[in-house]
Design an enzyme around this catalytic site. Sequence first.
Site, mmCIF file in Angstrom:
data_model
loop_
_atom_site.group_PDB
_atom_site.id
_atom_site.type_symbol
_atom_site.label_atom_id
_atom_site.label_comp_id
_atom_site.label_asym_id
_atom_site.label_seq_id
_atom_site.Cartn_x
_atom_site.Cartn_y
_atom_site.Cartn_z
ATOM 1 N N HIS A 193 0.843 -1.200 0.000
ATOM 2 C CA HIS A 193 0.000 0.000 0.000
ATOM 3 C C HIS A 193 0.876 1.247 0.000
ATOM 4 C CE1 HIS A 193 -2.284 3.201 2.319
ATOM 5 N NE2 HIS A 193 -3.050 2.994 1.270
ATOM 6 N N SER A 194 0.573 2.191 -0.888
ATOM 7 C CA SER A 194 1.226 3.498 -0.887
ATOM 8 C C SER A 194 2.755 3.357 -1.008
ATOM 9 C CB SER A 194 0.803 4.256 0.380
ATOM 10 O OG SER A 194 1.093 5.617 0.283
ATOM 11 N N TYR A 195 3.510 3.850 -0.014
ATOM 12 C CA TYR A 195 4.969 3.663 0.007
ATOM 13 C C TYR A 195 5.339 2.185 -0.078
ATOM 14 C CZ TYR A 195 9.434 3.017 2.539
ATOM 15 O OH TYR A 195 10.682 2.614 2.953
#
Length: 239
Positions: free
Chosen positions: A76-78
């Site tokens: 997720h995300s980073y």
Amino acid sequence: MARYVLVHGGGHGGWCYQPVARLLQAAGHEVYAPTMTGLAERSHLLGPHVDLDLHIQDIAAVLHYEDLREVILVGHSYGGMVITGVADRMADRVGRLVYLDAATPVNGQSLHDVAGPVIDAARPFGQVVDGVELVLLPAPGAGAFYGVTDPDTIAWMDARLTAHPWKCFEQPLKLTNEDALWAIPQYHIVCTSTLATRDPGLIGKARAEGRLWDIDTGHDLMITEPRAVADALLQIAAG
């Protein structure tokens, strides 16, 4: 039975996957949601040594020591930066890569290169503590920054969010096994609102191949729409 390794994004920890993990486990699958060094229950290990490479090592170590193979590796995300690095180093253990509203880097890119405007907006509100530049500092109501609106959920997040070292976001990703990495099937579960900001070629290919899900919710979609995320992950395992 599928094996999922769920990798969190900046400022979070394995805790953020609790709702999704319960649904996947109830469906009979094995789920790992490790927390990376310096965050959440491992925040006492924060220091100048914490960077993207260390976080890649954190997750690679889970695959090694748990002897996991054919893993569905979710970031997720980073965490998209992290899972790309892990798959590059351990391609023989990764069966599928899932980018959950995540960064989709190529060799030599940092998160700052991929999502500069978003994280640049957060940097002025950071601070240096014991020589470590920290961003995404926790504060009451910080869950709203991640697209969460429910007051009870925001309070739950307030007790768990931690600051994140800026060094992780500016360190370039180094890939050394790209032929094997890019041969791994990739799937994308994204927020509808971020579709327009993504590489149209990447998204178009994923859509044409049936490897794209878009969910109309905030960035922390594993918290706000756990059933939709879990359903997509179950379809990926079945497919």
